[in-house]
Design a protein around this motif. Structure first.
Motif, PDB file in Angstrom:
ATOM      1  N   LEU A 131       0.844  -1.202   0.000  1.00 55.09           N
ATOM      2  CA  LEU A 131       0.000   0.000   0.000  1.00 55.09           C
ATOM      3  C   LEU A 131       0.880   1.253   0.000  1.00 55.09           C
ATOM      4  O   LEU A 131       1.910   1.318   0.669  1.00 55.09           O
ATOM      5  CB  LEU A 131      -0.876   0.000   1.253  1.00 55.09           C
ATOM      6  CG  LEU A 131      -2.045   0.979   1.271  1.00 55.09           C
ATOM      7  CD1 LEU A 131      -3.149   0.501   0.340  1.00 55.09           C
ATOM      8  CD2 LEU A 131      -2.596   1.118   2.693  1.00 55.09           C
ATOM      9  N   TYR A 132       0.458   2.256  -0.770  1.00 53.07           N
ATOM     10  CA  TYR A 132       1.193   3.520  -0.865  1.00 53.07           C
ATOM     11  C   TYR A 132       0.307   4.613  -0.270  1.00 53.07           C
ATOM     12  O   TYR A 132      -0.728   4.950  -0.831  1.00 53.07           O
ATOM     13  CB  TYR A 132       1.510   3.827  -2.328  1.00 53.07           C
ATOM     14  CG  TYR A 132       2.437   5.001  -2.544  1.00 53.07           C
ATOM     15  CD1 TYR A 132       3.799   4.810  -2.699  1.00 53.07           C
ATOM     16  CD2 TYR A 132       1.936   6.307  -2.601  1.00 53.07           C
ATOM     17  CE1 TYR A 132       4.659   5.887  -2.915  1.00 53.07           C
ATOM     18  CE2 TYR A 132       2.784   7.382  -2.805  1.00 53.07           C
ATOM     19  CZ  TYR A 132       4.142   7.167  -2.969  1.00 53.07           C
ATOM     20  OH  TYR A 132       4.983   8.229  -3.169  1.00 53.07           O
ATOM     21  N   LYS A 133       0.699   5.153   0.893  1.00 50.22           N
ATOM     22  CA  LYS A 133      -0.141   6.108   1.605  1.00 50.22           C
ATOM     23  C   LYS A 133       0.435   7.519   1.519  1.00 50.22           C
ATOM     24  O   LYS A 133       1.556   7.773   1.954  1.00 50.22           O
ATOM     25  CB  LYS A 133      -0.294   5.706   3.075  1.00 50.22           C
ATOM     26  CG  LYS A 133      -1.059   4.412   3.289  1.00 50.22           C
ATOM     27  CD  LYS A 133      -1.351   4.183   4.759  1.00 50.22           C
ATOM     28  CE  LYS A 133      -2.355   5.183   5.292  1.00 50.22           C
ATOM     29  NZ  LYS A 133      -2.725   4.912   6.699  1.00 50.22           N
ATOM     30  N   TYR A 134      -0.349   8.411   0.973  1.00 46.83           N
ATOM     31  CA  TYR A 134       0.082   9.803   0.864  1.00 46.83           C
ATOM     32  C   TYR A 134       0.202  10.425   2.257  1.00 46.83           C
ATOM     33  O   TYR A 134      -0.644  10.228   3.121  1.00 46.83           O
ATOM     34  CB  TYR A 134      -0.902  10.585  -0.015  1.00 46.83           C
ATOM     35  CG  TYR A 134      -0.945  10.038  -1.422  1.00 46.83           C
ATOM     36  CD1 TYR A 134       0.097  10.289  -2.306  1.00 46.83           C
ATOM     37  CD2 TYR A 134      -1.991   9.217  -1.844  1.00 46.83           C
ATOM     38  CE1 TYR A 134       0.087   9.747  -3.585  1.00 46.83           C
ATOM     39  CE2 TYR A 134      -2.006   8.676  -3.118  1.00 46.83           C
ATOM     40  CZ  TYR A 134      -0.964   8.949  -3.987  1.00 46.83           C
ATOM     41  OH  TYR A 134      -0.969   8.398  -5.256  1.00 46.83           O
ATOM     42  N   GLY A 135       1.287  11.154   2.456  1.00 43.84           N
ATOM     43  CA  GLY A 135       1.540  11.757   3.751  1.00 43.84           C
ATOM     44  C   GLY A 135       2.170  10.829   4.757  1.00 43.84           C
ATOM     45  O   GLY A 135       2.395  11.212   5.905  1.00 43.84           O
ATOM     46  N   HIS A 136       2.480   9.585   4.335  1.00 45.50           N
ATOM     47  CA  HIS A 136       3.058   8.595   5.244  1.00 45.50           C
ATOM     48  C   HIS A 136       4.237   7.859   4.614  1.00 45.50           C
ATOM     49  O   HIS A 136       4.659   6.836   5.138  1.00 45.50           O
ATOM     50  CB  HIS A 136       1.997   7.571   5.651  1.00 45.50           C
ATOM     51  CG  HIS A 136       0.831   8.153   6.382  1.00 45.50           C
ATOM     52  ND1 HIS A 136       0.830   8.385   7.737  1.00 45.50           N
ATOM     53  CD2 HIS A 136      -0.380   8.566   5.933  1.00 45.50           C
ATOM     54  CE1 HIS A 136      -0.337   8.917   8.094  1.00 45.50           C
ATOM     55  NE2 HIS A 136      -1.083   9.031   7.014  1.00 45.50           N
ATOM     56  N   GLN A 137       4.742   8.362   3.494  1.00 44.09           N
ATOM     57  CA  GLN A 137       5.810   7.678   2.777  1.00 44.09           C
ATOM     58  C   GLN A 137       7.153   8.375   2.996  1.00 44.09           C
ATOM     59  O   GLN A 137       7.217   9.610   3.072  1.00 44.09           O
ATOM     60  CB  GLN A 137       5.515   7.676   1.265  1.00 44.09           C
ATOM     61  CG  GLN A 137       4.264   6.922   0.869  1.00 44.09           C
ATOM     62  CD  GLN A 137       4.402   5.426   0.994  1.00 44.09           C
ATOM     63  OE1 GLN A 137       3.494   4.738   1.414  1.00 44.09           O
ATOM     64  NE2 GLN A 137       5.568   4.905   0.625  1.00 44.09           N
TER      65      GLN A 137
END
Length: 384
Positions: A131-137
């Protein structure tokens, strides 16, 4: 960083002249660092967005002030909206199937996912592998613009995009893809039609206020809000709450409104407090449903009585993030009802992007529900 010359199918940008900038998180309680980067080379189905507005979510505050861990260095911020500046080869369609164009005003899922992976196929795309999470990478030279506190956001393949009406202001639009979509998901998984039902909302923060408003529009007959702050309980009535239950912060016991705390058909728990969760369970009616959404940090175990669960036909559910359908429903809700509730008031202050450190400090010490980060250089750097 090296010079990246890129050409999309719809827009050409000279990367020597067009730079993006971002406020980078390098560690808890450490001032954000302003960094420039070249705009990315867009691959198929990728989109470059010019960010218009981002709001500081409570989870952003938890990360910045060391209450939860997150990859570093990174660009925080996931309650985002903006306009399309470039589209990768092959074009991009929104969730409804409409072909998107340069200049479209959009929001998007807080994550990108592979729809073919096992968890997505089971109906849990938010728990997809890789999973690719914006604001958490974690950022890198080749993956820089992946959060909301920047001038641009690079949307990856597997990100569902949604058009936004121009009638919705930026401060109202930004939290849709987190707060309102999450509550939409809670209502979906609770499997309890709220029409003419008694509902309890635990926590009168941003999630709780959204829950009140959404339950009200869906026909709940009684909406009880429980919190430790009497002023927030009063304010929740503007969003559809009909009754208030006040808790004593030190003891966790009800001090006002105990007569309303009974026969609850649907409870939405946003505080994440273990003792409050146990208390909430005690107020459920036969067949009652408790959905937990606020327990996103390390905490003590809760104590439940299995016989009570069985004999009273109770259901306990949990939700972390949401699915694309939930964001669609949240947008529909805001577009139809944004003028019926004072959502605009929930952003109590605005800061410019370069003043992000001060914005976080203000958000952490103030009583406002959200602080907005604007890209408008013509506005004052701080409004309240």
């Amino acid at each position: 960083m090296r010079n990246l010359n890129v050409q999309s199918s719809t827009l050409k940008i000279d990367r020597n002249e067009d730079l993006a900038h971002a406020m980078v998180f390098t560690g808890p309680n450490t001032p954000f660092e302003l960094k420039d980067s070249f705009l990315p080379i867009l691959q198929e189905e990728e989109v470059l967005v010019k960010i218009e507005y981002t709001t500081i979510c409570t989870s952003d505050l938890h990360t910045y002030f060391g209450r939860r861990t997150s990859p570093m260095p990174s660009i925080l911020g996931h309650e985002i909206m903006g306009t399309i500046e470039a589209i990768g080869s092959g074009g991009k369609r929104d969730y409804s199937g409409k072909l998107l164009t340069i200049g479209d005003r959009i929001t998007w899922m807080v994550y990108a996912f592979d729809p073919c992976c096992d968890n997505a196929q089971k109906g849990y795309p938010q728990k997809s592998e890789n999973l690719y999470k914006y604001g958490h990478q974690k950022i890198s030279e080749n993956d820089m613009l992946n959060g909301g506190f920047a001038s641009h956001c690079h949307l990856k393949k597997g990100t569902e995009l949604f058009l936004l009406s121009n009638e919705i202001s930026n401060p109202i639009a930004a939290p849709i893809n987190c707060t309102h979509a999450t509550i939409s998901g809670v209502i979906r998984i609770s499997a309890k039609n709220p029409v003419n039902k008694t509902c309890l909302v635990v926590g009168a923060g941003m999630l709780g206020l959204s829950a009140c408003a959404q339950l009200k529009t869906l026909g709940a007959s009684k909406i009880i809000v429980m919190d430790i702050d009497a002023s927030r309980l009063t304010y929740a009535k503007k969003f559809g709450a009909t009754h208030a239950v006040l808790l004593d912060q030190s003891t966790g016991k009800i001090t006002v409104g105990a007569e309303h705390f009974q026969d609850i058909d649907l409870a939405i728990e946003t505080s994440g407090n273990p003792k409050t969760i146990e208390l909430t369970l005690s107020g459920l009616a036969i067949g009652g449903v408790l959905t937990l959404v606020g327990s996103i940090f390390k905490q003590d175990d809760i104590s439940i009585n299995a016989e009570n669960i069985v004999r009273n036909l109770l259901t306990i559910r949990g939700l972390h993030n949401y699915i694309p359908e939930d964001l669609k429903n949240a947008i529909d809700f805001i577009e139809k009802h944004h003028s019926a509730y004072p959502f605009q008031e929930l952003v109590g202050a605005e800061f410019q992007l370069e003043d992000l450190t001060q914005a976080f400090e203000y958000a952490n010490r103030s009583e406002v529900f959200r602080v907005g980060i604007t890209q408008n250089s013509n506005s004052s750097s701080f409004n309240i």
